[in-house]
Each structure stands twice: as structure tokens, then as C-alpha cells.
Design a protein around this motif. Structure first.
Motif, PDB file in Angstrom:
ATOM      1  N   ALA A 167     -11.521  -3.220   3.527  1.00  0.00           N
ATOM      2  CA  ALA A 167     -11.755  -3.165   2.091  1.00  0.00           C
ATOM      3  C   ALA A 167     -10.966  -2.045   1.427  1.00  0.00           C
ATOM      4  CB  ALA A 167     -13.247  -2.992   1.813  1.00  0.00           C
ATOM      5  N   ASP A 168     -10.797  -0.921   2.145  1.00  0.00           N
ATOM      6  CA  ASP A 168     -10.095   0.201   1.533  1.00  0.00           C
ATOM      7  C   ASP A 168      -8.653   0.303   2.012  1.00  0.00           C
ATOM      8  OD1 ASP A 168     -10.584   0.900   4.132  1.00  0.00           O
ATOM      9  OD2 ASP A 168     -11.126   2.981   3.681  1.00  0.00           O
ATOM     10  N   GLY A 169      -8.152  -0.711   2.660  1.00  0.00           N
ATOM     11  CA  GLY A 169      -6.789  -0.657   3.193  1.00  0.00           C
ATOM     12  C   GLY A 169      -5.759  -1.114   2.186  1.00  0.00           C
ATOM     13  N   GLY A 170      -4.579  -0.534   2.258  1.00  0.00           N
ATOM     14  CA  GLY A 170      -3.523  -0.923   1.350  1.00  0.00           C
ATOM     15  C   GLY A 170      -2.187  -0.381   1.795  1.00  0.00           C
ATOM     16  N   GLY A 171      -1.157  -0.899   1.178  1.00  0.00           N
ATOM     17  CA  GLY A 171       0.188  -0.426   1.442  1.00  0.00           C
ATOM     18  C   GLY A 171       0.789   0.162   0.187  1.00  0.00           C
ATOM     19  N   TYR A 172       1.911   0.805   0.337  1.00  0.00           N
ATOM     20  CA  TYR A 172       2.570   1.386  -0.824  1.00  0.00           C
ATOM     21  C   TYR A 172       4.056   1.583  -0.540  1.00  0.00           C
ATOM     22  CZ  TYR A 172       2.086   5.801   1.760  1.00  0.00           C
ATOM     23  OH  TYR A 172       2.138   6.781   2.720  1.00  0.00           O
ATOM     24  N   PHE A 173       4.798   1.651  -1.629  1.00  0.00           N
ATOM     25  CA  PHE A 173       6.228   1.922  -1.596  1.00  0.00           C
ATOM     26  C   PHE A 173       6.517   2.940  -2.686  1.00  0.00           C
ATOM     27  CE2 PHE A 173      10.365   1.231  -3.579  1.00  0.00           C
ATOM     28  CZ  PHE A 173      11.219   1.409  -2.487  1.00  0.00           C
ATOM     29  N   ALA A 174       7.379   3.930  -2.403  1.00  0.00           N
ATOM     30  CA  ALA A 174       7.651   4.977  -3.387  1.00  0.00           C
ATOM     31  C   ALA A 174       9.116   5.377  -3.353  1.00  0.00           C
ATOM     32  CB  ALA A 174       6.772   6.198  -3.123  1.00  0.00           C
ATOM     33  N   PHE A 175       9.580   5.805  -4.511  1.00  0.00           N
ATOM     34  CA  PHE A 175      10.945   6.308  -4.674  1.00  0.00           C
ATOM     35  C   PHE A 175      10.899   7.564  -5.532  1.00  0.00           C
ATOM     36  CE2 PHE A 175      14.351   6.569  -7.879  1.00  0.00           C
ATOM     37  CZ  PHE A 175      15.425   6.905  -7.050  1.00  0.00           C
ATOM     38  N   GLY A 186       4.469   2.985   3.324  1.00  0.00           N
ATOM     39  CA  GLY A 186       3.457   3.142   4.358  1.00  0.00           C
ATOM     40  C   GLY A 186       2.189   2.393   4.057  1.00  0.00           C
ATOM     41  N   ILE A 187       1.175   2.679   4.869  1.00  0.00           N
ATOM     42  CA  ILE A 187      -0.139   2.057   4.721  1.00  0.00           C
ATOM     43  C   ILE A 187      -1.213   3.134   4.789  1.00  0.00           C
ATOM     44  CG2 ILE A 187       0.561  -0.184   5.641  1.00  0.00           C
ATOM     45  CD1 ILE A 187      -0.597   0.670   8.342  1.00  0.00           C
ATOM     46  N   ARG A 188      -2.352   2.834   4.113  1.00  0.00           N
ATOM     47  CA  ARG A 188      -3.516   3.714   4.126  1.00  0.00           C
ATOM     48  C   ARG A 188      -4.736   2.881   4.467  1.00  0.00           C
ATOM     49  NH1 ARG A 188      -1.325   4.989  -1.143  1.00  0.00           N
ATOM     50  NH2 ARG A 188      -0.114   6.920  -1.105  1.00  0.00           N
ATOM     51  N   ALA A 189      -5.577   3.442   5.346  1.00  0.00           N
ATOM     52  CA  ALA A 189      -6.820   2.750   5.694  1.00  0.00           C
ATOM     53  C   ALA A 189      -7.705   3.692   6.491  1.00  0.00           C
ATOM     54  CB  ALA A 189      -6.543   1.480   6.505  1.00  0.00           C
ATOM     55  N   GLY A 190      -8.998   3.727   6.112  1.00  0.00           N
ATOM     56  CA  GLY A 190      -9.969   4.477   6.888  1.00  0.00           C
ATOM     57  C   GLY A 190      -9.642   5.938   7.052  1.00  0.00           C
ATOM     58  N   GLY A 191      -9.066   6.549   6.028  1.00  0.00           N
ATOM     59  CA  GLY A 191      -8.700   7.953   6.117  1.00  0.00           C
ATOM     60  C   GLY A 191      -7.357   8.211   6.767  1.00  0.00           C
ATOM     61  N   TRP A 192      -6.700   7.157   7.259  1.00  0.00           N
ATOM     62  CA  TRP A 192      -5.370   7.288   7.860  1.00  0.00           C
ATOM     63  C   TRP A 192      -4.296   7.017   6.812  1.00  0.00           C
ATOM     64  CZ3 TRP A 192      -4.342   8.840  12.813  1.00  0.00           C
ATOM     65  CH2 TRP A 192      -5.414   8.859  13.710  1.00  0.00           C
ATOM     66  N   ASN A 193      -3.184   7.687   6.944  1.00  0.00           N
ATOM     67  CA  ASN A 193      -2.020   7.447   6.099  1.00  0.00           C
ATOM     68  C   ASN A 193      -0.791   7.529   6.998  1.00  0.00           C
ATOM     69  OD1 ASN A 193      -0.157   7.176   4.049  1.00  0.00           O
ATOM     70  ND2 ASN A 193      -0.444   9.235   3.215  1.00  0.00           N
ATOM     71  N   VAL A 194      -0.082   6.413   7.131  1.00  0.00           N
ATOM     72  CA  VAL A 194       1.095   6.354   7.989  1.00  0.00           C
ATOM     73  C   VAL A 194       2.266   5.859   7.150  1.00  0.00           C
ATOM     74  CG1 VAL A 194       2.104   5.371  10.081  1.00  0.00           C
ATOM     75  CG2 VAL A 194      -0.371   5.819   9.978  1.00  0.00           C
ATOM     76  N   LEU A 216       8.783   6.379  -8.778  1.00  0.00           N
ATOM     77  CA  LEU A 216       7.707   5.416  -8.919  1.00  0.00           C
ATOM     78  C   LEU A 216       6.953   5.313  -7.604  1.00  0.00           C
ATOM     79  CD1 LEU A 216       8.449   2.501  -7.297  1.00  0.00           C
ATOM     80  CD2 LEU A 216      10.179   2.450  -9.092  1.00  0.00           C
ATOM     81  N   GLU A 217       5.739   4.834  -7.702  1.00  0.00           N
ATOM     82  CA  GLU A 217       4.980   4.432  -6.510  1.00  0.00           C
ATOM     83  C   GLU A 217       4.192   3.177  -6.853  1.00  0.00           C
ATOM     84  OE1 GLU A 217       1.428   6.006  -3.604  1.00  0.00           O
ATOM     85  OE2 GLU A 217       3.162   7.299  -3.963  1.00  0.00           O
ATOM     86  N   TYR A 218       4.245   2.201  -5.948  1.00  0.00           N
ATOM     87  CA  TYR A 218       3.509   0.953  -6.135  1.00  0.00           C
ATOM     88  C   TYR A 218       2.556   0.778  -4.962  1.00  0.00           C
ATOM     89  CZ  TYR A 218       2.359  -3.952  -6.749  1.00  0.00           C
ATOM     90  OH  TYR A 218       1.673  -5.120  -6.918  1.00  0.00           O
ATOM     91  N   ASP A 219       1.257   0.677  -5.286  1.00  0.00           N
ATOM     92  CA  ASP A 219       0.214   0.480  -4.285  1.00  0.00           C
ATOM     93  C   ASP A 219      -0.280  -0.964  -4.356  1.00  0.00           C
ATOM     94  OD1 ASP A 219      -0.798   3.432  -3.310  1.00  0.00           O
ATOM     95  OD2 ASP A 219      -0.080   3.462  -5.378  1.00  0.00           O
ATOM     96  N   PHE A 220      -0.539  -1.554  -3.197  1.00  0.00           N
ATOM     97  CA  PHE A 220      -1.029  -2.932  -3.170  1.00  0.00           C
ATOM     98  C   PHE A 220      -2.037  -3.095  -2.032  1.00  0.00           C
ATOM     99  CE2 PHE A 220       2.998  -2.448  -1.009  1.00  0.00           C
ATOM    100  CZ  PHE A 220       2.761  -2.945   0.260  1.00  0.00           C
ATOM    101  N   ASP A 221      -2.950  -4.067  -2.207  1.00  0.00           N
ATOM    102  CA  ASP A 221      -4.005  -4.304  -1.218  1.00  0.00           C
ATOM    103  C   ASP A 221      -3.446  -5.002   0.016  1.00  0.00           C
ATOM    104  OD1 ASP A 221      -5.911  -3.223  -2.899  1.00  0.00           O
ATOM    105  OD2 ASP A 221      -6.376  -5.156  -3.825  1.00  0.00           O
ATOM    106  N   LEU A 222      -4.017  -4.639   1.163  1.00  0.00           N
ATOM    107  CA  LEU A 222      -3.726  -5.315   2.427  1.00  0.00           C
ATOM    108  C   LEU A 222      -5.061  -5.657   3.074  1.00  0.00           C
ATOM    109  CD1 LEU A 222      -0.761  -3.232   3.927  1.00  0.00           C
ATOM    110  CD2 LEU A 222      -0.675  -5.557   3.023  1.00  0.00           C
ATOM    111  N   PRO A 223      -5.605  -6.854   2.799  1.00  0.00           N
ATOM    112  CA  PRO A 223      -6.946  -7.221   3.284  1.00  0.00           C
ATOM    113  C   PRO A 223      -7.106  -7.091   4.795  1.00  0.00           C
ATOM    114  CG  PRO A 223      -6.142  -8.809   1.675  1.00  0.00           C
ATOM    115  CD  PRO A 223      -4.998  -7.913   1.988  1.00  0.00           C
ATOM    116  N   LEU A 224      -6.024  -7.239   5.545  1.00  0.00           N
ATOM    117  CA  LEU A 224      -6.126  -7.138   7.003  1.00  0.00           C
ATOM    118  C   LEU A 224      -6.551  -5.743   7.453  1.00  0.00           C
ATOM    119  CD1 LEU A 224      -2.945  -9.137   8.116  1.00  0.00           C
ATOM    120  CD2 LEU A 224      -5.338  -9.908   8.152  1.00  0.00           C
ATOM    121  N   LEU A 225      -6.386  -4.738   6.578  1.00  0.00           N
ATOM    122  CA  LEU A 225      -6.737  -3.365   6.931  1.00  0.00           C
ATOM    123  C   LEU A 225      -8.144  -2.993   6.486  1.00  0.00           C
ATOM    124  CD1 LEU A 225      -3.382  -1.569   6.003  1.00  0.00           C
ATOM    125  CD2 LEU A 225      -4.186  -2.269   8.275  1.00  0.00           C
TER     126      LEU A 225
END
Length: 801
Positions: free
Chosen positions: A710-718, A749-757, A699-708
Motif C-alpha cells: 500500500a505504501d510502495g512506489g517508484g520515482y524518477f528525478a532530475f 528508485g523505489i520506496r516501500a516499508g521504510g526502505w529507499n533504494v 523535477l521529481e515524479y512519484d508513482f504507485d507500485l501496487p506490487l510493493l
């Protein structure tokens, strides 16, 4: 069909299809998601080229798993060998890159055998170029865009050696829009991986280029106390350059060149256990080790400690160039694929697997070259779609092998008074000159007739001519340069033979597909395919006079009859994709690993088993129940057996004794000093390497992170996988069954502005498992193996711009 099991499976599939056809709202089935392991995207249309033209995967009546670039990168699946954790129908085995096998549905090639004269049963294609060496599976992917795993025979469009399926890899292409990607990963065990690519215009809107590179290194997972080094490490470096020339909107020419090098310290296997054989008790492992005053550094293989004393090396280079021409003409596209590939392999191995000077040198460096040319035309119309083409392939393989015995070889390989005389085998040396020339040409075609808006008929045909010429020259000398004795000939014998093979084969398939509704496609397929015949280039068994048995220098082609039925559906407004396939495959003249009754045979050879059968059911489900949540489950149930193989090699527990006769019948398994049958009837037994049940899920769950932003978000995957027990020996043995195991991988991790960490952990629960098990030569009872990777963790940062 002769199989009642497949009839039952097809009836079940039809029943499910009837329910789906009446219960699901009408919607286009042309849109699909990755049915394999996609986790971060919504279920959307995925385009494939499985039928050598671009179309939606749900419209293709073939069992296909599609892995996109994000899935491949995020799950750490950086080579073909890693795909089996995502796709339960894929199996990969490798004791070293040359000695590797990729199987689908349990079929492809017998693992545990190195032989230049045979070919794989799973075709690996990268940017439409066929890679004939299984070592391809060990190399890092370079800038991959998508991987299609086609299950079942694909002989019509993909060629002679795809009786089990094909892996179709597509890399990212040059673009006139400038863009770049960069990624770096670090982890424990000194893991470091970096990837980068850049593309953009070179000359206006006519010429574009792309350059990509990759580097992977990691410490070895096994510690060798004899040298103070970690072995089975990673050390991979690769580059690829592409130039797209597009003089008009109807013509595109892509020129590609690549270079990849691996130079790890490895590969080695370690002590797992011992089991009693038919050899005299004083000549089995425990007694031999005691007489040699030897003790392994650990009897627990998951201590990951060994003491290999021979040189270890695994350097290899893959390189090549290709020209892809795509020209839109009238109703279709003319495609030309010209390619040259090379593979250089420089190994050194410890073939006795322990820290004693039994076999002190074991090296088989190889140089392979291949040239291929494909020309095809594909067109689509209102009622007819078709592909026709011609294909030519030529390859050469040259191997210069060396094997030398050490001062303890007599004790471990000989019996009686000879065992106490180290001078008999010490310094015994074989130098092998092995060569192969292979020419193959084919003509093929496939037609799709749209009988109505719902019904399609698809016949296909391929005619292939194949010719192989080989040589095997083994020159054997002893330390005193005197005539070889009978004891020496029983271990390493001079051989000189020049096998030849040629044959013409016809492959064909016929598929009927029908839209049960706008969202459910059903299909049934019959395929007749083959895997090319071969020549034995690892040395032949010897007769009573220590002469090669030339009657077994060639191997007949495998002949395949395959039946399959399937359903492909998208449900609940494309929030769920459910694909089901049921199949039955029967192969006559199956190319199997065989040994003769000599106690000291170092390598096996190939021969034809009468018949095998593999049948099963596969289910691929991908669901998006909530926005941002993606789930997948893939399952495979595979029933497999040697239907008829009365003259097979015996398992270790029935080997090593005096050859049985009418006066002295075979002893019970594992009877020291007993009588061993010259061969065993293993009809009804398992095939090696195949689990009855296998699953992958995640599974993968993506969620918004307003601090990052408009296009920022976090995710968790297994991502998880499971395989049930399987045999790791050509003839099933109680000593070499591998117990079932499950693996669990997490990332967040988190995604924002073309970054993925993101951080990741693989084999999170530290599962102890084996990739394969093998036995030591000479029926000593020693079982060695390759443990799977331990728990690893790390951090990945990538950026797209």
C-alpha cells in the motif's frame, strides 16, 4: 538609493505583486515548500529559525532557500561545497580545505588566498554555533535535518562576518520516540559512503540521546604519474553524540560533542594552458620547460594526469562540544549557546604545480581553537516580537609554516647569470611562526512591530567590538648557512612584525513588510553591515631594500550598504510557490587580494579596494502541477564590478616585466621582455568567481507500485544547474576566465516499508569544466586548475525504522 538598477527591479517586483494580489484567491501564506530544491514532497509548511524563533518561511521578510534532509541526501549534497549546484546564488572555491571560500551573491571572501588574519563574509552556523573556519565547508554533514541559506547581510542577528549572508544548519535532535536511520552508497571510482543514526530515551521521559556517524571514501580524480597514485580523493570520518535533558516542559538542555577527520591524498592542481606575460621570453614557461628538459604528462587537463613531485597531504580534524539551554519564561524563550571548537590542519602541497624541484616543500600546519557564548531572549506578542542578546567569541590560531626551494628554483625564479646557478636558491628555506588572537563581543536586538494585521516594521541593531593581535616571524636560511644574498632575499625574506587591530562597529537594518494579500508578502530592506578588519599574516610585500612594508599590515573593515525588495507568494491553492528578490549591495574598503611589483612574490596579501557593487534579481519557483509531480526552477542574475579600484594587481599578461616609468610606458599585454605597470586600474571590471546568470532546476515524479504494498512506489528525478562565464583571477585575465557550463544529475528508485533504494548518475553528460584556475608564481605564464568531477554513478540503499 544611488542605484537606478535596483529601483527598476523594485518597480518590477511591485508590479508583479500588484498582479498577484488581485489575481490570487485568499489563502494563508504561512505555508511554504522548500523554495530551493525540494523534489519529493508536496508543497507544505516549512518552519525556519532565520529570525532566531520558529516561524513559517513565507512569513520571514528575508531571501531564504530551505533544503530539507531528503533533498540534501538524495542529491548527494553531503557538504556545504556541494550546495552551489542546488542554489545559484551560492559559490564555493577551494584549492584545499584551508584555502576555501564560500560566497553568496558573489560576496564573502577573496578566493585564492590563505591568510589567518582575515575572516569570511558568509557565516556558517551549525546548531546555532558559529564556525569561523571556511574549511567547515569541506566536511560531511552529520545527521542534518535542514539547511537555511539566508541571502544578503545578516549582521543584526548573526554577527559581524555575515555581510553576504549566512548558512544555518540544523541537525536532527534526540527524541524520546525510538528511531533509527541507516544508509549505504556505492559507486564508481571506489565511492563508498555510509551513514547511521539512532535515537531514543535514556532515562524515562527526562533524558534522551542520539548518536550518528558518517564515512565517505572515493578514489582521487587525478592520476599522479610521479607516484603512481590517484590524488584529490575523499577520506572522511565523523561522529556526533547528543544528550537531551528535559526536566520540565519549559526547560531543555542539549549537550553535543562531535569529531570529524579527513585524511585524503591531495590536493593538487594540474596543467591547463600557458599565456604570454611581460617576462623575458627565455624566462617564460615554454623556454624554461625546454631548458629543464621537461614535458608535462598531458596538455589536456581533462586527461586528469599530473606529475607532482612534492609531498601531498591534507589531513584535518574538526571537533568540539556545545551546551544549548532553552528555557521558556513568561512570554518568551531564553536561549544560551556555549561552545568550544578546534581545527587541526596538517597539509603538504606542491606549490610549483609541476613535476620539477622548484618548490620542494610547502607546508603550513595550523591549530585553531575557539570559544563562544551567546545569550538571547526572544518573545512574541500581539503587537511586538523581539530578540535581544549578548555574544562573546575568542579564538587562537597558531601556524608553523615551512617553504623550501629546490635545485631548479634559480632557473625558474631568477634572471640573468643567477638563473644558471642552482646553488643560489637550492636549499633556501623559510620557517614561519604565525599566531593570531581574536576577541569579539557584541550586543544586539531586533524588533518587529505589527502596526496592523498587514503592516510590520522591523528595525535591528548590533554593536560589535573586535580586537586582533598577531605575530609573523619568518626565519630564512640558505644551504650554506651564510648571510643571505639580494637574489635570495627577493624570493624568501626574513620578516618579524606584530600587527594589531581593534575597532567598534555598529550594524543595523530596517525592514518594512506588508501582506499584499493573504498569499502574497512584500518587503523592502535597508541594511548597514560590516566585515571585521584584519591583519596580514601571510608575510608583507618588501620595499626596495627587501624590508617589510609595515604600512599594509592591517586591513580596514568592509562597510556595506544594502538595499533589497522582495515578494513571497503561494498560488493556486498552494500548488506553486513563487519568491522574487531584487537587491543592490555596495561595499567600501572591500578586502581584496593584492600583489606588489616583485616578480617572485609567492603569495599575495590583503588590501582595501575603494568600492565594489553587486546587484541583481533572484527568482525561486516550486510547483506541483500534478499529484506526484514536483518541479523547481531557481535563477539568479548578478551584475557585479569593482566600482573603484585604481591600484589593483595586474593580470598575468601585464606582469613580470621591468617596471614601467615615464620614459618607458607599459607595453601591450603579453609582450615578452616588456614593461609592466606597478599596478592596474580595474575599475569597472568583474569581481572574481561570480557568474552573471546562474540557474538550478529539476523535477521529481512519484508513482504507485501496487506490487510493493500500500505504501510502495517508484520515482524518477532530475536536477540540473548552469553557470555562465566567470573570472577566476582577482584582476580579470584573458587566461583565467572559466567558460560557462551546465550539469545534469538523474536518479530513479523505489520506496516501500521504510526502505529507499535508488540508482543515480551525476554529471550525466560528462561535462568538462573547471572549478577554478590559477597562475604559477613568478609570471611564467603557466595556468593551472582544478577540473570538476567527471561523470559518476552508483546505488544508494537507506532504511528508516
Amino acid at each position: 538609493m544611488r542605484s537606478s538598477g535596483i529601483l527598476g527591479s523594485l518597480q518590477l517586483a511591485a508590479a508583479i505583486g500588484a498582479v498577484l494580489a488581485t489575481a490570487v484567491p485568499h489563502q494563508s501564506h504561512a505555508a511554504d515548500a522548500d523554495p530551493g530544491a525540494q523534489a519529493q514532497q508536496t508543497i507544505e509548511s516549512v518552519m525556519v529559525t532565520a529570525r532566531r524563533r520558529e516561524e513559517a518561511v513565507q512569513d520571514v521578510p528575508v531571501a531564504i532557500a530551505v533544503l530539507n534532509a531528503d533533498t540534501i541526501e538524495n542529491t548527494g549534497s553531503f557538504n556545504v561545497g556541494k550546495l552551489q549546484q542546488l542554489q545559484p546564488s551560492v559559490q564555493f572555491y577551494s584549492s584545499n580545505p584551508r584555502n576555501s571560500a564560500v560566497n553568496i551573491r558573489g560576496l564573502g571572501a577573496p578566493f585564492g588566498l590563505t591568510n589567518d588574519g582575515i575572516e569570511q563574509g558568509v557565516g556558517i552556523y551549525i546548531d546555532q554555533v558559529y564556525y569561523s573556519r571556511a574549511a567547515t565547508a569541506t566536511f560531511d554533514f552529520l545527521d542534518v535535518d535542514q539547511i537555511e541559506i539566508l541571502r544578503g547581510p545578516q549582521g543584526t542577528l548573526y554577527g559581524k562576518n555575515t555581510t553576504a549572508g549566512a548558512i544555518n544548519v540544523t541537525t536532527r535532535k534526540p527524541s524520546f520516540e525510538p528511531e533509527g536511520r541507516a544508509e549505504i552508497t556505492t559507486g564508481d571510482l571506489g565511492y563508498l559512503q555510509s551513514k547511521a543514526s539512532i535515537t531514543g530515551p535514556l532515562i524515562g521521559d527526562t533524558v534522551a540521546g542520539r548518536l550518528s556517524g558518517s564515512y565517505t571514501s572515493r578514489d582521487g580524480t587525478i592520476y599522479n604519474v610521479a607516484t603512481g597514485q590517484h590524488i584529490n580523493e575523499l577520506d572522511n570520518l565523523g561522529f556526533k553524540g547528543q544528550v537531551l535533558i528535559q526536566p520540565s516542559s519549559t526547560l531543555g538542555i542539549t549537550l553535543s560533542a562531535d569529531y570529524t577527520r579527513q585524511d585524503p591524498l591531495g590536493y593538487g592542481q594540474l596543467y591547463v594552458r600557458t599565456g604570454s606575460t611581460q617576462r623575458a621570453l627565455a624566462r617564460q614557461y615554454a623556454a624554461l620547460a625546454e631548458a629543464s628538459n621537461y614535458e608535462v604528462p598531458s596538455t589536456d587537463p581533462f586527461d586528469r594526469v599530473t606529475d607532482l613531485d612534492a609531498e601531498l597531504s591534507a589531513e584535518q580534524i574538526f571537533a568540539g562540544a556545545s551546551a544549548l539551554v532553552e528555557w521558556d519564561i513568561g512570554p518568551g524563550r531564553l536561549t544560551s549557546v556555549s561552545a568550544f571548537r578546534k581545527w587541526d590542519w596538517g597539509p603538504a602541497n606542491d606549490r610549483d604545480f609541476i613535476g620539477l624541484p622548484i618548490t620542494t616543500v610547502s607546508q603550513n600546519p595550523s591549530e585553531q581553537r575557539q570559544w563562544s557564548q551567546e545569550l538571547r531572549f526572544a518573545a512574541s506578542g500581539e503587537q511586538l516580537d523581539y530578540v535581544v542578546g549578548l555574544y562573546g567569541f575568542y579564538q587562537t590560531v597558531d601556524t608553523a609554516g615551512v617553504q623550501e626551494q629546490g635545485p631548479l628554483a634559480s632557473r625558474w625564479l631568477l634572471s640573468g647569470a643567477n638563473a644558471n646557478n642552482p646553488d643560489i636558491l637550492n636549499g633556501l628555506r623559510a620557517e614561519n611562526d604565525i599566531g593570531l588572537k581574536n576577541t569579539s563581543v557584541a550586543a544586539f536586538g531586533q524588533l518587529t512591530w505589527h502596526v496592523s494585521d498587514k503592516l510590520r516594521l522591523q528595525p535591528g541593531l548590533r554593536v560589535n567590538y573586535d580586537k586582533k593581535d598577531g605575530k609573523y616571524i619568518a626565519t630564512v636560511t640558505n644551504a650554506t648557512n651564510t648571510p643571505l644574498t639580494a637574489a635570495q632575499l627577493g624570493v624568501l625574506a626574513p620578516q618579524n612584525y606584530t600587527p594589531e587591530f581593534s575597532d567598534t562597529n555598529v550594524s543595523g537594518d530596517f525592514t518594512v513588510s506588508y501582506d499584499l494579500s493573504d498569499s502574497v508578502l512584500g518587503y523592502v530592506t535597508y541594511a548597514r553591515s560590516f566585515k571585521s578588519g584584519g591583519i596580514n599574516l601571510s608575510g608583507l610585500p618588501l620595499d626596495a631594500n627587501s624590508q617589510p612594508i609595515t604600512a599594509v599590515q592591517t586591513v580596514d573593515p568592509e562597510r556595506v550598504h544594502h538595499y533589497e525588495g522582495g515578494l513571497k507568494s503561494q498560488l493556486f491553492n498552494r500548488k506553486a510557490t513563487v519568491n522574487l528578490a531584487a537587491f543592490s549591495t555596495e561595499i567600501s574598503d572591500y578586502q581584496a587580494t593584492v600583489t606588489n611589483s616583485q616578480a617572485n612574490v609567492i603569495r599575495g596579501y590583503l588590501a582595501n579596494a575603494d568600492e565594489i557593487r553587486v546587484r541583481g534579481v533572484e527568482l525561486d519557483i516550486s510547483v506541483q502541477p500534478l499529484d506526484g509531480l514536483n518541479l523547481y526552477v531557481n535563477g539568479a542574475f548578478t551584475d557585479h564590478e569593482y566600482t573603484k579600484f585604481p591600484n589593483a594587481p595586474c593580470p598575468p599578461e601585464l606582469s613580470g616585466g621591468t617596471t614601467a616609468s615615464a620614459a618607458n610606458p607599459p607595453s601591450a599585454p603579453g609582450t615578452p621582455g616588456g614593461f609592466s605597470p606597478p599596478f592596474c586600474d580595474i575599475s569597472g571590471q568583474w569581481l572574481p568567481g561570480v557568474s552573471k546568470t546562474a540557474f538550478s532546476y529539476g523535477l521529481e515524479y512519484d508513482f504507485d507500485l501496487p506490487l510493493l504494498g500500500a505504501d510502495g512506489g517508484g520515482y524518477f528525478a532530475f536536477d540540473g544547474s548552469y553557470r555562465s562565464k566567470f573570472s577566476s583571477n582577482p584582476s580579470r585575465s584573458r587566461y583565467t576566465d572559466i567558460e560557462g557550463y551546465s550539469l545534469a544529475n538523474f536518479r530513479a528508485g523505489i520506496r516501500a516499508g521504510g526502505w529507499n533504494v535508488y540508482g543515480w548518475v551525476r554529471n550525466a553528460f560528462e561535462e568538462d569544466y573547471f572549478e577554478f584556475l590559477a597562475t604559477q608564481s613568478g609570471s611564467t605564464g603557466l595556468v593551472v586548475g582544478q577540473p570538476g568531477d567527471p561523470r559518476t554513478y552508483g546505488l544508494t540503499v537507506n532504511k528508516s525504522f
